[in-house]
Design a protein around this motif. Structure first.
Motif, short mmCIF file in Angstrom:
data_model
loop_
_atom_site.label_atom_id
_atom_site.label_comp_id
_atom_site.label_asym_id
_atom_site.label_seq_id
_atom_site.Cartn_x
_atom_site.Cartn_y
_atom_site.Cartn_z
N LEU A 16 -28.55 -29.62 -50.49
CA LEU A 16 -27.89 -29.01 -50.44
C LEU A 16 -27.59 -30.26 -49.71
O LEU A 16 -25.60 -30.66 -48.93
N ALA A 17 -28.57 -30.64 -48.91
CA ALA A 17 -27.61 -32.29 -48.35
C ALA A 17 -26.52 -33.25 -48.31
O ALA A 17 -25.24 -33.82 -48.34
N ASP A 18 -26.68 -33.53 -49.93
CA ASP A 18 -26.28 -34.60 -50.85
C ASP A 18 -24.94 -33.09 -51.27
O ASP A 18 -23.40 -33.79 -51.32
N ALA A 19 -24.49 -32.44 -51.91
CA ALA A 19 -23.86 -31.63 -51.75
C ALA A 19 -23.25 -31.43 -50.88
O ALA A 19 -21.46 -31.45 -50.49
N SER A 23 -26.47 -34.95 -42.71
CA SER A 23 -27.46 -36.08 -42.94
C SER A 23 -28.54 -35.18 -43.59
O SER A 23 -29.24 -34.07 -43.08
N ARG A 24 -29.75 -35.14 -43.95
CA ARG A 24 -30.60 -34.45 -44.54
C ARG A 24 -31.39 -34.16 -42.65
O ARG A 24 -31.92 -32.99 -43.13
N ASN A 25 -31.56 -34.91 -41.98
CA ASN A 25 -32.28 -34.92 -40.76
C ASN A 25 -31.47 -33.21 -40.18
O ASN A 25 -32.41 -32.41 -39.66
N HIS A 26 -30.32 -33.90 -39.95
CA HIS A 26 -29.32 -32.80 -39.49
C HIS A 26 -29.66 -31.41 -40.03
O HIS A 26 -29.29 -29.93 -39.77
N LEU A 27 -29.90 -30.84 -40.59
CA LEU A 27 -29.42 -30.43 -41.95
C LEU A 27 -31.19 -29.46 -41.90
O LEU A 27 -31.13 -28.56 -41.90
N GLY A 45 -43.12 -28.21 -51.47
CA GLY A 45 -43.32 -28.44 -52.76
C GLY A 45 -42.34 -28.50 -54.24
O GLY A 45 -40.88 -28.18 -53.97
N GLY A 46 -42.48 -28.78 -54.86
CA GLY A 46 -41.91 -28.80 -55.97
C GLY A 46 -41.00 -27.64 -56.18
O GLY A 46 -40.03 -27.91 -56.70
N SER A 47 -41.32 -26.87 -56.28
CA SER A 47 -40.40 -25.47 -55.84
C SER A 47 -40.07 -25.02 -54.94
O SER A 47 -39.16 -23.61 -54.86
N GLY A 48 -39.48 -25.48 -53.88
CA GLY A 48 -39.85 -25.04 -52.75
C GLY A 48 -38.34 -25.43 -52.34
O GLY A 48 -37.52 -26.02 -52.98
N GLY A 49 -37.83 -24.71 -50.84
CA GLY A 49 -36.65 -25.00 -51.13
C GLY A 49 -36.49 -24.34 -50.14
O GLY A 49 -37.30 -23.54 -49.46
N ALA A 50 -34.85 -23.77 -49.47
CA ALA A 50 -34.43 -23.01 -48.57
C ALA A 50 -34.34 -21.64 -49.41
O ALA A 50 -33.10 -21.69 -50.85
N THR A 51 -33.94 -20.34 -49.27
CA THR A 51 -33.75 -19.07 -49.58
C THR A 51 -33.01 -18.07 -48.77
O THR A 51 -33.84 -18.23 -47.22
N LEU A 52 -32.56 -17.07 -48.75
CA LEU A 52 -31.96 -16.62 -47.67
C LEU A 52 -33.29 -15.08 -47.00
O LEU A 52 -33.38 -15.23 -48.17
N ALA A 53 -33.53 -14.77 -46.38
CA ALA A 53 -34.53 -14.18 -45.71
C ALA A 53 -34.26 -12.63 -46.05
O ALA A 53 -34.84 -11.73 -46.32
N HIS A 54 -33.28 -12.31 -45.83
CA HIS A 54 -32.56 -11.16 -46.64
C HIS A 54 -31.04 -11.52 -47.56
O HIS A 54 -31.10 -12.40 -47.41
N ALA A 55 -30.40 -9.60 -47.64
CA ALA A 55 -29.62 -10.01 -48.82
C ALA A 55 -28.15 -10.53 -48.34
O ALA A 55 -28.13 -9.95 -46.73
N PRO A 56 -27.45 -11.68 -48.82
CA PRO A 56 -26.39 -11.90 -48.28
C PRO A 56 -25.24 -9.70 -47.55
O PRO A 56 -24.97 -10.65 -46.12
N GLU A 57 -25.91 -9.37 -48.23
CA GLU A 57 -24.55 -8.13 -47.44
C GLU A 57 -25.60 -7.79 -46.39
O GLU A 57 -24.76 -6.83 -45.83
N ALA A 58 -26.41 -8.09 -45.54
CA ALA A 58 -27.29 -7.73 -44.60
C ALA A 58 -27.22 -8.95 -43.65
O ALA A 58 -28.22 -9.04 -42.48
N ILE A 59 -26.83 -9.98 -43.51
CA ILE A 59 -26.50 -11.10 -42.64
C ILE A 59 -25.25 -11.15 -42.62
O ILE A 59 -23.87 -11.40 -42.90
N ARG A 60 -25.16 -10.47 -40.68
CA ARG A 60 -23.59 -10.90 -40.81
C ARG A 60 -22.98 -11.75 -40.04
O ARG A 60 -23.86 -13.42 -39.24
N LEU A 61 -21.75 -12.26 -40.27
CA LEU A 61 -21.53 -13.98 -39.90
C LEU A 61 -21.57 -14.71 -38.34
O LEU A 61 -22.04 -15.38 -38.51
#
Length: 124
Positions: A16-19, A23-27, A45-61
């Motif tokens: 995500l930081a590269d895309a 800065s990775r630290n900032h992200l 870990g190897g299959s780690g990373g970030a995911t949304l905790a809820h469906a996108p439809e449930a997260i208000r901007l």
């Protein structure tokens, strides 16, 4: 917006930081804030990373913006400590700014992450 865009198991923070040329630290700090607010989940870990905790439809901007801007006042006088405003007490602008800031978040909350999801990148 990227996390809402593609059904992948998790987005590595480094990717995500590269895309987004961040800065990775900032992200990492951003992800920690979003995680504490219950908006994202992170795994190491190897299959780690970030995911949304809820469906996108449930997260208000507006809720996302509120979390990310926490502690960042629109103007100095709206800061929790009141700042060093020389006309505090007789200012007739402060209330209007607070109302405008509240309306801004309320307006954003009419939309969800699903409404602004980025298109998935083209396969290479």
């Amino acid at each position: 917006m990227r996390l809402a865009s593609a059904p992948v198991p998790a987005f590595p923070t480094a990717d995500l930081a590269d895309a987004f040329q961040l800065s990775r630290n900032h992200l990492i700090k951003i992800m920690q804030k979003l995680g504490r607010a219950g908006l994202v989940q992170t795994r190491r870990g190897g299959s780690g990373g970030a995911t949304l905790a809820h469906a996108p439809e449930a997260i208000r901007l507006g809720d996302v913006v509120r979390v990310l801007e926490e502690g960042q006042a629109l103007v100095e006088c709206l800061h929790p400590n009141g700042g060093d405003c020389m006309i505090d007490g007789c200012c007739r602008l402060k209330t209007r700014l607070w109302v405008a800031e509240t309306a801004f978040i309320e307006n954003l909350n009419r939309s969800t992450l699903a409404d602004v999801a980025l298109p998935a990148p083209e396969p290479v």
